[in-house]
Design a protein around this motif. Structure first.
Motif, PDB file in Angstrom:
ATOM      1  N   MET A 285     -52.450 128.719 -67.767  1.00  0.00           N
ATOM      2  CA  MET A 285     -52.001 128.362 -68.530  1.00  0.00           C
ATOM      3  C   MET A 285     -52.949 127.100 -69.185  1.00  0.00           C
ATOM      4  SD  MET A 285     -48.232 126.156 -69.327  1.00  0.00           S
ATOM      5  CE  MET A 285     -49.127 124.819 -68.316  1.00  0.00           C
ATOM      6  N   LEU A 286     -53.218 125.835 -68.722  1.00  0.00           N
ATOM      7  CA  LEU A 286     -54.450 124.604 -69.561  1.00  0.00           C
ATOM      8  C   LEU A 286     -55.809 125.508 -69.967  1.00  0.00           C
ATOM      9  CD1 LEU A 286     -53.975 122.283 -66.288  1.00  0.00           C
ATOM     10  CD2 LEU A 286     -53.018 122.394 -68.358  1.00  0.00           C
ATOM     11  N   GLU A 287     -56.226 126.447 -69.126  1.00  0.00           N
ATOM     12  CA  GLU A 287     -58.186 127.694 -69.699  1.00  0.00           C
ATOM     13  C   GLU A 287     -57.869 127.650 -71.086  1.00  0.00           C
ATOM     14  OE1 GLU A 287     -60.123 131.495 -68.924  1.00  0.00           O
ATOM     15  OE2 GLU A 287     -57.717 131.970 -68.922  1.00  0.00           O
ATOM     16  N   LYS A 288     -56.017 128.617 -71.253  1.00  0.00           N
ATOM     17  CA  LYS A 288     -55.737 129.112 -72.692  1.00  0.00           C
ATOM     18  C   LYS A 288     -56.004 127.830 -73.553  1.00  0.00           C
ATOM     19  CE  LYS A 288     -53.422 133.211 -71.418  1.00  0.00           C
ATOM     20  NZ  LYS A 288     -53.598 133.554 -70.166  1.00  0.00           N
ATOM     21  N   MET A 289     -54.947 126.698 -72.890  1.00  0.00           N
ATOM     22  CA  MET A 289     -54.941 124.951 -74.382  1.00  0.00           C
ATOM     23  C   MET A 289     -55.977 124.898 -74.145  1.00  0.00           C
ATOM     24  SD  MET A 289     -51.795 123.462 -71.764  1.00  0.00           S
ATOM     25  CE  MET A 289     -51.430 121.852 -72.922  1.00  0.00           C
TER      26      MET A 289
END
Length: 300
Positions: A285-289
């Motif tokens: 999720m952090l990667e996508k953000m």
């Protein structure tokens, strides 16, 4: 010359300062004549944790030195600039022993794909911030770990000349282990600091930040349990504490409008976890953000 450092960002300047202070002859290769002039005229100015200043004299140039003896080269450019540099070194047939200091994992394969006979990889856990072309602020004492790569690893023992309480240097027999340990630390710190726009220390002092930090640690150690004996939450917390007033490299890149090293740090670890059939949903999720922040979400 004893050591050539390619790249004069925060890490390059910090290394150059301590290596020169230890008595080694240091040559720094930089991109701009303005920075070369500042370094040649004024030396590297290091602001220590206690506020004192140290000036170290080095030689700086924008040209690749060739035809010299065989000094160790420290490659301290960012990953995004590494392939271009390797192509240039290959064209010039420069085959000196090279120590690579990049964040993440992708540079390991890139360096090993070269014909360099002697290479090693290092991680730097110090807090450092470049203030101007010749000034670096040493924000926190960490550890420089040199992992053996290909060829004669004893060559890189020259870096240990700079070992001190303020600049500890150690060596390890396995470069891949050294890089994996550091990239997990990066994954536990960099994405949170870059997204939340906080300094490293706030991951410990801000309750909400700390909750996310602990959750991320638990997730990554569950995915890579073999690393747990070598990477306790206390050890990662110590990195945050030692660099409390430091901006992570990912946050610094974001604030400066530079590309963040998402692929070689975050995406590389997610791919490693996938190979082990482990899920890392928080990191994903952090990667996508992060990709969304860079405006590159469509490239996922």
């Amino acid at each position: 010359m004893d050591v050539v450092i390619v790249g004069a960002g925060s890490v390059g300047l910090l290394l150059g300062s301590y290596l020169s202070e230890s008595g080694l002859e240091v040559t720094m290769i930089v991109r701009r004549e303005g920075q070369a002039n500042a370094l040649n005229n004024n030396g590297i100015r290091r602001i220590n944790e206690d506020g004192s200043e140290t000036i170290s004299r080095i030689h700086a140039t924008t040209s690749m030195p060739t035809g010299s003896a065989s000094p160790v080269w420290i490659i301290a450019v960012k990953y995004i600039n590494l392939q271009q540099l390797l192509n240039e070194l290959d064209n010039l047939q420069i085959l000196n022993p090279m120590l690579f200091i990049q964040n993440g994992l992708d540079h390991f394969g890139m360096a090993n794909a070269t014909s360099l006979p002697n290479l090693a990889f290092a991680t730097v856990e110090h807090g450092a911030r470049r203030l101007d072309d010749n000034t670096v602020q040493h924000n926190g004492v960490g550890l420089v770990t040199i992992g053996a790569g290909r060829g004669d690893s004893t060559i890189f023992g020259i870096i240990e000349t700079a070992h001190s309480d303020r600049f500890p240097v150690t060596r390890h027999v396995d470069a891949e282990f050294v890089l994996m340990r550091k990239v997990l630390i990066n994954c536990m710190i960099n994405p949170l600091t870059a997204i939340l726009e906080v300094e490293n220390g706030e991951l410990l002092t801000n309750p909400s930040c700390h909750e996310l930090f602990v959750a991320l640690y638990d997730e990554l150690i569950n995915a890579f349990p073999d690393m747990k004996p070598f990477l306790s939450i206390e050890a990662v917390s110590a990195v945050c504490q030692n660099t409390a007033h430091n901006k992570s490299s990912m946050l610094s890149d974001r604030l400066a409008g530079r590309p963040m090293e998402i692929k070689t740090i975050i995406t590389a670890v997610i791919e490693k976890a996938n190979e082990l059939h482990k899920k890392v949903p928080l990191l994903a999720m952090l990667e996508k953000m992060l990709y969304a922040i860079e405006g590159k979400g469509e490239q996922l």
